[in-house]
Scaffold this motif. Structure first.
Motif, PDB file in Angstrom:
ATOM      1  N   VAL A  52       3.754 -11.651   4.852  1.00 47.56           N
ATOM      2  CA  VAL A  52       4.216 -11.329   3.502  1.00 47.56           C
ATOM      3  C   VAL A  52       3.066 -11.484   2.508  1.00 47.56           C
ATOM      4  N   ARG A  53       2.322 -12.586   2.601  1.00 52.40           N
ATOM      5  CA  ARG A  53       1.171 -12.784   1.703  1.00 52.40           C
ATOM      6  C   ARG A  53       0.149 -11.672   1.867  1.00 52.40           C
ATOM      7  N   ASP A  54      -0.147 -11.303   3.116  1.00 55.05           N
ATOM      8  CA  ASP A  54      -1.110 -10.225   3.375  1.00 55.05           C
ATOM      9  C   ASP A  54      -0.633  -8.903   2.793  1.00 55.05           C
ATOM     10  N   LEU A  55       0.643  -8.577   3.039  1.00 57.72           N
ATOM     11  CA  LEU A  55       1.158  -7.286   2.575  1.00 57.72           C
ATOM     12  C   LEU A  55       1.257  -7.220   1.054  1.00 57.72           C
ATOM     13  N   ILE A  56       1.647  -8.316   0.430  1.00 57.46           N
ATOM     14  CA  ILE A  56       1.701  -8.321  -1.035  1.00 57.46           C
ATOM     15  C   ILE A  56       0.294  -8.135  -1.595  1.00 57.46           C
ATOM     16  N   GLY A  57      -0.668  -8.813  -1.006  1.00 55.45           N
ATOM     17  CA  GLY A  57      -2.052  -8.626  -1.434  1.00 55.45           C
ATOM     18  C   GLY A  57      -2.523  -7.200  -1.216  1.00 55.45           C
ATOM     19  N   ARG A  58      -2.093  -6.610  -0.120  1.00 59.54           N
ATOM     20  CA  ARG A  58      -2.502  -5.252   0.217  1.00 59.54           C
ATOM     21  C   ARG A  58      -1.902  -4.234  -0.760  1.00 59.54           C
ATOM     22  N   VAL A  59      -0.613  -4.316  -0.983  1.00 58.75           N
ATOM     23  CA  VAL A  59       0.008  -3.330  -1.867  1.00 58.75           C
ATOM     24  C   VAL A  59      -0.294  -3.610  -3.325  1.00 58.75           C
ATOM     25  N   ALA A  60      -0.674  -4.840  -3.637  1.00 59.03           N
ATOM     26  CA  ALA A  60      -1.029  -5.162  -5.013  1.00 59.03           C
ATOM     27  C   ALA A  60      -2.433  -4.668  -5.359  1.00 59.03           C
ATOM     28  N   ASP A  61      -3.168  -4.164  -4.376  1.00 63.80           N
ATOM     29  CA  ASP A  61      -4.525  -3.701  -4.659  1.00 63.80           C
ATOM     30  C   ASP A  61      -4.565  -2.342  -5.343  1.00 63.80           C
ATOM     31  N   LYS A  62      -3.444  -1.759  -5.623  1.00 62.52           N
ATOM     32  CA  LYS A  62      -3.232  -0.502  -6.334  1.00 62.52           C
ATOM     33  C   LYS A  62      -3.511   0.705  -5.475  1.00 62.52           C
ATOM     34  N   TRP A  63      -4.593   0.731  -4.728  1.00 65.86           N
ATOM     35  CA  TRP A  63      -4.919   1.927  -3.949  1.00 65.86           C
ATOM     36  C   TRP A  63      -3.932   2.150  -2.811  1.00 65.86           C
ATOM     37  N   THR A  64      -3.496   1.091  -2.159  1.00 66.54           N
ATOM     38  CA  THR A  64      -2.568   1.241  -1.038  1.00 66.54           C
ATOM     39  C   THR A  64      -1.290   1.922  -1.487  1.00 66.54           C
ATOM     40  N   MET A  65      -0.727   1.475  -2.597  1.00 69.14           N
ATOM     41  CA  MET A  65       0.517   2.075  -3.071  1.00 69.14           C
ATOM     42  C   MET A  65       0.319   3.530  -3.473  1.00 69.14           C
ATOM     43  N   LEU A  66      -0.808   3.841  -4.090  1.00 70.02           N
ATOM     44  CA  LEU A  66      -1.063   5.226  -4.486  1.00 70.02           C
ATOM     45  C   LEU A  66      -1.252   6.119  -3.262  1.00 70.02           C
ATOM     46  N   ILE A  67      -1.941   5.615  -2.253  1.00 72.28           N
ATOM     47  CA  ILE A  67      -2.126   6.378  -1.014  1.00 72.28           C
ATOM     48  C   ILE A  67      -0.786   6.557  -0.305  1.00 72.28           C
ATOM     49  N   LEU A  68       0.018   5.491  -0.252  1.00 74.52           N
ATOM     50  CA  LEU A  68       1.356   5.600   0.338  1.00 74.52           C
ATOM     51  C   LEU A  68       2.160   6.698  -0.353  1.00 74.52           C
ATOM     52  N   GLU A  69       2.105   6.716  -1.662  1.00 74.99           N
ATOM     53  CA  GLU A  69       2.871   7.707  -2.424  1.00 74.99           C
ATOM     54  C   GLU A  69       2.401   9.129  -2.112  1.00 74.99           C
ATOM     55  N   VAL A  70       1.095   9.347  -2.130  1.00 76.79           N
ATOM     56  CA  VAL A  70       0.560  10.690  -1.879  1.00 76.79           C
ATOM     57  C   VAL A  70       0.881  11.142  -0.465  1.00 76.79           C
ATOM     58  N   LEU A  71       0.674  10.261   0.516  1.00 71.20           N
ATOM     59  CA  LEU A  71       0.946  10.647   1.903  1.00 71.20           C
ATOM     60  C   LEU A  71       2.435  10.863   2.153  1.00 71.20           C
ATOM     61  N   ALA A  72       3.274  10.133   1.454  1.00 69.97           N
ATOM     62  CA  ALA A  72       4.721  10.325   1.617  1.00 69.97           C
ATOM     63  C   ALA A  72       5.141  11.708   1.127  1.00 69.97           C
ATOM     64  N   GLU A  73       4.458  12.205   0.113  1.00 63.66           N
ATOM     65  CA  GLU A  73       4.826  13.494  -0.470  1.00 63.66           C
ATOM     66  C   GLU A  73       4.102  14.677   0.156  1.00 63.66           C
ATOM     67  N   LYS A  74       2.858  14.500   0.611  1.00 58.38           N
ATOM     68  CA  LYS A  74       2.029  15.651   0.978  1.00 58.38           C
ATOM     69  C   LYS A  74       1.430  15.619   2.385  1.00 58.38           C
ATOM     70  N   ALA A  75       1.719  14.629   3.189  1.00 58.25           N
ATOM     71  CA  ALA A  75       1.057  14.481   4.483  1.00 58.25           C
ATOM     72  C   ALA A  75       1.402  15.620   5.426  1.00 58.25           C
ATOM     73  N   PRO A  76       0.558  15.923   6.386  1.00 54.26           N
ATOM     74  CA  PRO A  76      -0.740  15.303   6.623  1.00 54.26           C
ATOM     75  C   PRO A  76      -1.795  15.827   5.653  1.00 54.26           C
ATOM     76  N   LEU A  77      -2.777  14.966   5.369  1.00 54.16           N
ATOM     77  CA  LEU A  77      -3.862  15.332   4.456  1.00 54.16           C
ATOM     78  C   LEU A  77      -5.209  14.970   5.056  1.00 54.16           C
ATOM     79  N   ARG A  78      -6.170  15.817   4.783  1.00 49.83           N
ATOM     80  CA  ARG A  78      -7.550  15.502   5.164  1.00 49.83           C
ATOM     81  C   ARG A  78      -8.128  14.542   4.137  1.00 49.83           C
ATOM     82  N   PHE A  79      -9.196  13.861   4.526  1.00 45.98           N
ATOM     83  CA  PHE A  79      -9.816  12.829   3.694  1.00 45.98           C
ATOM     84  C   PHE A  79     -10.162  13.361   2.305  1.00 45.98           C
ATOM     85  N   THR A  80     -10.843  14.507   2.245  1.00 49.56           N
ATOM     86  CA  THR A  80     -11.285  15.053   0.959  1.00 49.56           C
ATOM     87  C   THR A  80     -10.106  15.383   0.054  1.00 49.56           C
ATOM     88  N   ARG A  81      -9.089  15.988   0.614  1.00 52.11           N
ATOM     89  CA  ARG A  81      -7.902  16.340  -0.177  1.00 52.11           C
ATOM     90  C   ARG A  81      -7.186  15.074  -0.666  1.00 52.11           C
TER      91      ARG A  81
END
Length: 160
Positions: A52-81
């Protein structure tokens, strides 16, 4: 020093007038009492607490949640996109975040054997469930947008 002020380190802080503090509604009081009465079990598995501590730290880093959101809506995606869709992220940060997410089982990285190399990212079922678990933050933000904006305006006006 004038009345109603105090000194803490080098910052001067205004004291709060009691008349300016709003009264709590009965619903807010009931909610506070409920959450105060809920105590976590004493025999929590230390591995779960660590995760729980690891995951809260991970999702609190801002980028993880933004990547989760983008991949949930548009996956699969290449790195550049993906880097184009996650505004403000550097290539280094995107690489580090994707590796961590892959290690945690949130993302699958698929490398196609072509020249030039083609790599795509998509969420795993685990990644989708983590995104769903934090979906409540979006609901909370939508429900409380006006209240937060008002609190910020009030604070900024007091600070001036």
């Amino acid at each position: 020093m004038k009345e109603g002020t105090g000194k803490f380190d080098t910052y001067q802080k205004e004291s709060v007038e009691m008349a300016r503090i709003p009264a709590f509604t009965p619903e807010q009081i009931a909610a506070a009492q409920y959450y105060a009465s809920v105590t976590p079990p004493v025999d929590i598995d230390p591995r779960i607490a660590s995760l729980v501590r690891d995951l809260i730290g991970r999702v609190a880093d801002k980028w993880t949640m933004l990547i989760l959101e983008v991949l949930a809506e548009k996956a699969p995606l290449r790195f550049t996109r993906l880097s184009e869709m996650v505004e403000g992220i550097s290539q280094k940060m995107l690489t580090q975040t994707l590796r961590t997410m892959e290690r945690d089982g949130l993302v699958i990285r698929h490398v196609y054997p072509v020249v030039p190399p083609k790599v795509e990212y998509r969420l795993t079922d685990l990644g989708f469930t983590l995104g769903a678990a934090f979906c409540g933050v979006w609901v909370w933000a939508a429900d409380n947008l006006d209240a937060v904006e008002k609190a910020r305006r009030d604070f900024d006006e007091r600070a001036d």
